[in-house]
Design an enzyme around this catalytic site. Structure first.
Site, PDB file in Angstrom:
ATOM      1  N   SER A 178      -8.500  -5.460  12.718  1.00  0.00           N
ATOM      2  CA  SER A 178      -9.748  -5.046  12.082  1.00  0.00           C
ATOM      3  C   SER A 178     -10.676  -6.238  11.909  1.00  0.00           C
ATOM      4  O   SER A 178     -10.309  -7.237  11.269  1.00  0.00           O
ATOM      5  CB  SER A 178      -9.455  -4.417  10.718  1.00  0.00           C
ATOM      6  OG  SER A 178     -10.661  -4.148  10.030  1.00  0.00           O
TER       7      SER A 178
ATOM      8  N   HIS B 233     -10.790  -2.971  16.013  1.00  0.00           N
ATOM      9  CA  HIS B 233     -11.191  -1.959  15.051  1.00  0.00           C
ATOM     10  C   HIS B 233     -12.450  -2.436  14.334  1.00  0.00           C
ATOM     11  O   HIS B 233     -12.461  -3.494  13.697  1.00  0.00           O
ATOM     12  CB  HIS B 233     -10.062  -1.729  14.041  1.00  0.00           C
ATOM     13  CG  HIS B 233     -10.279  -0.570  13.134  1.00  0.00           C
ATOM     14  ND1 HIS B 233     -10.064   0.735  13.521  1.00  0.00           N
ATOM     15  CD2 HIS B 233     -10.688  -0.518  11.837  1.00  0.00           C
ATOM     16  CE1 HIS B 233     -10.310   1.544  12.508  1.00  0.00           C
ATOM     17  NE2 HIS B 233     -10.708   0.798  11.479  1.00  0.00           N
TER      18      HIS B 233
ATOM     19  N   ASP C  14     -15.270  -1.452  11.585  1.00  0.00           N
ATOM     20  CA  ASP C  14     -15.605  -0.579  10.463  1.00  0.00           C
ATOM     21  C   ASP C  14     -17.103  -0.618  10.186  1.00  0.00           C
ATOM     22  O   ASP C  14     -17.632  -1.643   9.756  1.00  0.00           O
ATOM     23  CB  ASP C  14     -14.862  -1.033   9.203  1.00  0.00           C
ATOM     24  CG  ASP C  14     -13.376  -0.733   9.276  1.00  0.00           C
ATOM     25  OD1 ASP C  14     -13.021   0.435   9.503  1.00  0.00           O
ATOM     26  OD2 ASP C  14     -12.572  -1.668   9.093  1.00  0.00           O
TER      27      ASP C  14
ATOM     28  N   MET D 272     -19.839   0.671   7.769  1.00  0.00           N
ATOM     29  CA  MET D 272     -19.896   1.228   6.408  1.00  0.00           C
ATOM     30  C   MET D 272     -21.331   1.236   5.900  1.00  0.00           C
ATOM     31  O   MET D 272     -22.064   0.260   6.089  1.00  0.00           O
ATOM     32  CB  MET D 272     -19.004   0.411   5.467  1.00  0.00           C
ATOM     33  CG  MET D 272     -17.543   0.403   5.889  1.00  0.00           C
ATOM     34  SD  MET D 272     -16.434  -0.369   4.677  1.00  0.00           S
ATOM     35  CE  MET D 272     -16.773  -2.098   4.955  1.00  0.00           C
TER      36      MET D 272
ATOM     37  N   HIS E  49     -14.888   2.840  13.649  1.00  0.00           N
ATOM     38  CA  HIS E  49     -14.558   3.700  12.514  1.00  0.00           C
ATOM     39  C   HIS E  49     -15.817   3.886  11.674  1.00  0.00           C
ATOM     40  O   HIS E  49     -16.260   2.961  10.989  1.00  0.00           O
ATOM     41  CB  HIS E  49     -13.433   3.035  11.711  1.00  0.00           C
ATOM     42  CG  HIS E  49     -12.999   3.783  10.507  1.00  0.00           C
ATOM     43  ND1 HIS E  49     -12.197   3.210   9.541  1.00  0.00           N
ATOM     44  CD2 HIS E  49     -13.240   5.060  10.084  1.00  0.00           C
ATOM     45  CE1 HIS E  49     -11.962   4.095   8.594  1.00  0.00           C
ATOM     46  NE2 HIS E  49     -12.594   5.210   8.892  1.00  0.00           N
TER      47      HIS E  49
ATOM     48  N   MET F  76     -17.570   4.940   8.706  1.00  0.00           N
ATOM     49  CA  MET F  76     -17.455   5.306   7.292  1.00  0.00           C
ATOM     50  C   MET F  76     -18.861   5.487   6.720  1.00  0.00           C
ATOM     51  O   MET F  76     -19.331   4.722   5.878  1.00  0.00           O
ATOM     52  CB  MET F  76     -16.656   4.249   6.535  1.00  0.00           C
ATOM     53  CG  MET F  76     -15.188   4.263   6.891  1.00  0.00           C
ATOM     54  SD  MET F  76     -14.194   3.135   5.894  1.00  0.00           S
ATOM     55  CE  MET F  76     -14.407   1.620   6.824  1.00  0.00           C
TER      56      MET F  76
ATOM     57  N   MET G  62      -5.971   7.303   6.689  1.00  0.00           N
ATOM     58  CA  MET G  62      -6.228   6.168   5.811  1.00  0.00           C
ATOM     59  C   MET G  62      -5.059   6.014   4.848  1.00  0.00           C
ATOM     60  O   MET G  62      -4.696   6.953   4.142  1.00  0.00           O
ATOM     61  CB  MET G  62      -7.534   6.369   5.040  1.00  0.00           C
ATOM     62  CG  MET G  62      -8.795   6.313   5.875  1.00  0.00           C
ATOM     63  SD  MET G  62      -9.032   4.714   6.715  1.00  0.00           S
ATOM     64  CE  MET G  62      -9.029   3.557   5.336  1.00  0.00           C
TER      65      MET G  62
ATOM     66  N   ASP H 198      -4.446   2.896   8.816  1.00  0.00           N
ATOM     67  CA  ASP H 198      -5.370   1.819   8.461  1.00  0.00           C
ATOM     68  C   ASP H 198      -5.351   1.624   6.952  1.00  0.00           C
ATOM     69  O   ASP H 198      -5.665   2.535   6.198  1.00  0.00           O
ATOM     70  CB  ASP H 198      -6.778   2.187   8.934  1.00  0.00           C
ATOM     71  CG  ASP H 198      -7.821   1.130   8.600  1.00  0.00           C
ATOM     72  OD1 ASP H 198      -7.448   0.035   8.144  1.00  0.00           O
ATOM     73  OD2 ASP H 198      -9.016   1.409   8.804  1.00  0.00           O
TER      74      ASP H 198
END
Length: 225
Positions: A7, A32, A34, A36, A65, A67, A136, A174
């Site tokens: 990540s 990975h 993220d 957000m 990912h 979010m 998650m 994750d």
């Protein structure tokens, strides 16, 4: 097939290109990423310009990912920035089916994520239409948390359901994943493992190899049974 997805949030942002090259050369399969928005989760991370910049220096599979609230708004842009797999939260989509279809139309692989307390039944109807389900194992938004124990049984239940349907869907985990609990997660049915601080803290290349050694040993034992 077992895949390690370091990540990016766990990396040193002062030297991202070097960090990514290190884990790529050590054998990681995914990166990975993220994204957000500060609404669906409390934190804000990065967006399309960063993904596009990193795409130019890495051949890893970019596992993005999302979010964010109503991620359907950004699917095309994220794909154009370089995403290979786009994973959205079932909880964040007003129309989950439409969002997954938009990802498929973009040419990316399709993922759907579930927060720890969201039951696997929330994605039962769309399981045949996704390539991966992300479970998650912490509440999303911050790194460095400890894995929530009941999520291991959730992974097990999801793998059983996937088998019942005759599917080969990947299960990603994750949050709070370390070398100490990885084998338990693999035994429960996970095959894509996200790790941030457990990879990038210390010697990233050495840490990647430690995870890959766990994968290989698990596969060898599974082959013996």
């Amino acid at each position: 097939m077992y895949i390690l997805a370091p990540s990016l949030l766990g990396a040193d942002f002062r030297k991202l290109e070097d960090e990514i090259r290190t884990v790529e050369q050590a054998g990681a399969g995914y990166l990975h990423l993220d994204v957000m928005d500060g609404v669906f989760v409390p934190s804000i991370s990065f967006g399309m310009p960063v993904i596009a910049a990193l795409r130019r220096c890495s051949g890893l599979t970019f596992d993005v990912h999302m979010m964010v609230e109503e991620p359907i708004r950004y699917v095309r842009d994220v794909r154009e920035a370089g995403a290979d797999l786009i994973c959205v939260h079932a909880e964040a989509c007003r129309h989950l089916d439409s969002t997954l279809e938009e990802i498929r139309r973009s040419g990316a692989r399709v993922g759907v994520a579930l927060n720890p307390a969201t039951p696997i039944s929330a994605v039962d109807l769309v399981l045949p239409r996704v390539d991966m389900v992300l479970v998650m194992t912490v509440n999303p938004g911050f790194g460095g948390q400890r894995l929530i124990p009941y999520t291991v049984e959730k992974v097990r239940g999801l793998r059983e359901r996937i088998r019942e349907l005759g599917l080969s869907t990947d299960i990603q985990v994750d949050g709070g994943v370390t070398p100490d609990n990885t084998e338990e997660l693999l035994a429960a049915g996970a095959n894509v493992v996200v790790a941030g601080s457990a990879v990038f803290r210390g010697e990233a290349g050495k840490n990647v190899k430690e995870f890959l050694d766990i994968f290989r040993a698990f596969q060898e034992r599974a082959g013996e049974r």
